[in-house]
Enzyme design. Structure first.
Site, PDB file in Angstrom:
ATOM      1  N   TYR A 153      -8.326 -15.886   9.707  1.00  0.00           N
ATOM      2  CA  TYR A 153      -9.284 -15.083   8.915  1.00  0.00           C
ATOM      3  C   TYR A 153      -8.894 -15.062   7.430  1.00  0.00           C
ATOM      4  O   TYR A 153      -9.734 -14.903   6.552  1.00  0.00           O
ATOM      5  CB  TYR A 153      -9.367 -13.667   9.491  1.00  0.00           C
ATOM      6  N   LYS A 160     -11.965  -8.137   3.270  1.00  0.00           N
ATOM      7  CA  LYS A 160     -12.364  -6.996   4.107  1.00  0.00           C
ATOM      8  C   LYS A 160     -11.474  -5.779   3.832  1.00  0.00           C
ATOM      9  O   LYS A 160     -11.945  -4.638   3.882  1.00  0.00           O
ATOM     10  CB  LYS A 160     -12.319  -7.364   5.592  1.00  0.00           C
TER      11      LYS A 160
HETATM   12  N1  LIG Z   1     -19.651 -12.123  13.282  1.00  0.00           N
HETATM   13  C1  LIG Z   1     -18.522 -11.437  13.363  1.00  0.00           C
HETATM   14  O1  LIG Z   1     -17.635 -11.728  14.169  1.00  0.00           O
HETATM   15  C2  LIG Z   1     -18.317 -10.243  12.449  1.00  0.00           C
HETATM   16  C3  LIG Z   1     -17.392  -9.266  12.814  1.00  0.00           C
HETATM   17  C4  LIG Z   1     -17.193  -8.184  11.961  1.00  0.00           C
HETATM   18  C5  LIG Z   1     -17.901  -8.108  10.784  1.00  0.00           C
HETATM   19  N2  LIG Z   1     -18.798  -9.091  10.470  1.00  0.00           N
HETATM   20  C6  LIG Z   1     -19.528  -8.970   9.197  1.00  0.00           C
HETATM   21  O2  LIG Z   1     -20.897  -8.780   9.458  1.00  0.00           O
HETATM   22  C7  LIG Z   1     -21.615  -9.140   8.284  1.00  0.00           C
HETATM   23  C8  LIG Z   1     -22.803  -9.985   8.694  1.00  0.00           C
HETATM   24  O3  LIG Z   1     -22.368 -11.233   9.182  1.00  0.00           O
HETATM   25  P1  LIG Z   1     -22.877 -11.897  10.523  1.00  0.00           P
HETATM   26  O4  LIG Z   1     -21.679 -12.100  11.379  1.00  0.00           O
HETATM   27  O5  LIG Z   1     -24.056 -11.185  11.056  1.00  0.00           O
HETATM   28  O6  LIG Z   1     -23.266 -13.381  10.058  1.00  0.00           O
HETATM   29  P2  LIG Z   1     -24.581 -13.992   9.361  1.00  0.00           P
HETATM   30  O7  LIG Z   1     -24.189 -15.378   8.964  1.00  0.00           O
HETATM   31  O8  LIG Z   1     -25.748 -13.854  10.257  1.00  0.00           O
HETATM   32  O9  LIG Z   1     -24.777 -13.064   8.084  1.00  0.00           O
HETATM   33  C9  LIG Z   1     -24.079 -13.239   6.867  1.00  0.00           C
HETATM   34  C10 LIG Z   1     -25.096 -12.972   5.796  1.00  0.00           C
HETATM   35  O10 LIG Z   1     -24.510 -13.003   4.484  1.00  0.00           O
HETATM   36  C11 LIG Z   1     -25.517 -13.497   3.633  1.00  0.00           C
HETATM   37  N3  LIG Z   1     -25.008 -13.934   2.331  1.00  0.00           N
HETATM   38  C12 LIG Z   1     -24.039 -14.855   2.075  1.00  0.00           C
HETATM   39  N4  LIG Z   1     -23.913 -15.020   0.740  1.00  0.00           N
HETATM   40  C13 LIG Z   1     -24.812 -14.171   0.156  1.00  0.00           C
HETATM   41  C14 LIG Z   1     -25.178 -13.881  -1.195  1.00  0.00           C
HETATM   42  N5  LIG Z   1     -24.594 -14.515  -2.239  1.00  0.00           N
HETATM   43  N6  LIG Z   1     -26.136 -12.950  -1.434  1.00  0.00           N
HETATM   44  C15 LIG Z   1     -26.741 -12.305  -0.404  1.00  0.00           C
HETATM   45  N7  LIG Z   1     -26.453 -12.546   0.889  1.00  0.00           N
HETATM   46  C16 LIG Z   1     -25.498 -13.469   1.157  1.00  0.00           C
HETATM   47  C17 LIG Z   1     -26.134 -14.648   4.416  1.00  0.00           C
HETATM   48  O11 LIG Z   1     -27.394 -15.032   3.902  1.00  0.00           O
HETATM   49  C18 LIG Z   1     -26.229 -14.017   5.794  1.00  0.00           C
HETATM   50  O12 LIG Z   1     -27.464 -13.378   5.979  1.00  0.00           O
HETATM   51  C19 LIG Z   1     -20.625  -9.829   7.350  1.00  0.00           C
HETATM   52  O13 LIG Z   1     -20.155  -8.907   6.390  1.00  0.00           O
HETATM   53  C20 LIG Z   1     -19.495 -10.187   8.313  1.00  0.00           C
HETATM   54  O14 LIG Z   1     -18.266 -10.354   7.648  1.00  0.00           O
HETATM   55  C21 LIG Z   1     -19.025 -10.143  11.278  1.00  0.00           C
END
Ligand SMILES: NC(=O)c1ccc[n+]([C@@H]2O[C@H](COP(=O)([O-])OP(=O)(O)OC[C@H]3O[C@@H](n4cnc5c(N)ncnc54)[C@H](O)[C@@H]3O)[C@@H](O)[C@H]2O)c1
Length: 254
Positions: A153, A160
């Site tokens: 990570y 984060k």
């Molecule tokens: N998937 C996991 O395992 C997980 C676990 C914990 C937290 N998260 C967090 O959840 C959140 C959503 O991610 P996800 O897993 O649903 O994946 P995802 O890929 O569906 O979403 C990530 C989003 O970030 C957006 N993004 C990236 N660069 C950007 C920019 N410059 N301006 C605006 N938007 C931008 C993308 O368009 C996308 O919609 C993130 O913060 C991620 O770190 C994910």
């Protein structure tokens, strides 16, 4: 009556229907909220995905690093909703060189990109939405437990950790506006963002086994439910908090 009846929400971060934000948007509508989505880059894709929601919402363009997009956000959201009662930050990105075990060699430029999009953006979004939140409300962000150094990570973990701190400072400074700021620390979920992390499979294999109540990497609903709860009136005295929705892994040693 749903728990978000009458609430007007801005939901960022929908990219595919596996996005955590997609499940938040769907559940929020089912609970009575009116929503507007923002999309980044592939807007026609986001618009197509938005049509799969119970009530297809408007989709606005938002690159979270664009001053122009941020400055105009309140006006553009205001045209659809008038004001806002809640905001969801589901935005994260790190260049490939910042992930996957290359921690010692990542350049500052790539770290800066990760921090700008994944950490500083929480503040940017909150400030952009503030003019619409005259009656207070709730801001919720998506976190991955940053109290530990995880495999692969890397700099996203550092970003984060910054997000967790940023959330506490926002809670401090937005409390006087009646705005609560909280994070949901989700366990690993198979989304586009997750799939782009080299070696993400390590989490997928180990997490369900470590979690006292189990964990399904294909089910974003538990994380979405926590977001909806924090956006509702059912956490009226909670701010600066991190709610872990990870099957309990954060509480378990080894
Ligand atoms: N998937 C996991 O395992 C997980 C676990 C914990 C937290 N998260 C967090 O959840 C959140 C959503 O991610 P996800 O897993 O649903 O994946 P995802 O890929 O569906 O979403 C990530 C989003 O970030 C957006 N993004 C990236 N660069 C950007 C920019 N410059 N301006 C605006 N938007 C931008 C993308 O368009 C996308 O919609 C993130 O913060 C991620 O770190 C994910």
């Amino acid at each position: 009556m749903g728990i978000l009846e009458g609430k007007r929400l801005l939901v960022t971060g929908v990219l595919t229907d596996s996005s955590i934000a997609f499940s938040v948007a769907k559940l929020a509508q089912q609970e009575g909220a009116q929503i507007v989505l923002t999309g980044f880059g592939r807007l026609s894709l986001v618009e197509r995905i938005a049509k799969r929601l119970p009530e297809p919402p408007p989709v606005l363009e938002l690159d979270i690093t664009s001053t122009e997009h941020l400055d105009s956000l309140a006006d553009r959201v205001g045209e659809h909703l008038g004001g806002l009662d809640g905001v969801v930050h589901a935005i994260g990105f790190a260049p490939q060189t910042a992930l996957g075990g290359n921690f010692l060699n990542t350049s500052w430029e790539d770290v800066a990109t990760a921090v700008q999009i994944s950490t500083y953006s929480f503040k940017s979004l909150a400030v952009a939405a503030l003019p619409l939140m005259k009656e207070g409300g709730a801001i919720v962000g998506l976190d991955f437990d940053a109290t530990k150094a995880w495999p692969v990570y890397d700099w996203m973990g550092v970003a984060k950790a910054g997000l967790e701190s940023c959330s506490r400072y926002l809670a401090r400074d937005l409390g006087k506006h009646g705005i609560r700021v909280n994070l949901v620390a989700a366990g690993p979920l198979r989304t586009m963002a997750a799939k782009s992390i080299p070696g993400f499979g390590e989490f997928e294999d180990s997490w369900p086994a470590k979690a006292p109540i189990g964990w399904d990497i294909n089910d974003p609903i538990p994380a979405a439910k926590a977001c909806v709860a924090l956006l509702s009136d059912w956490f009226p005295a909670t701010t600066g908090e991190i709610v872990h929705v990870d099957g309990g892994v954060h509480a378990i040693g080894a």
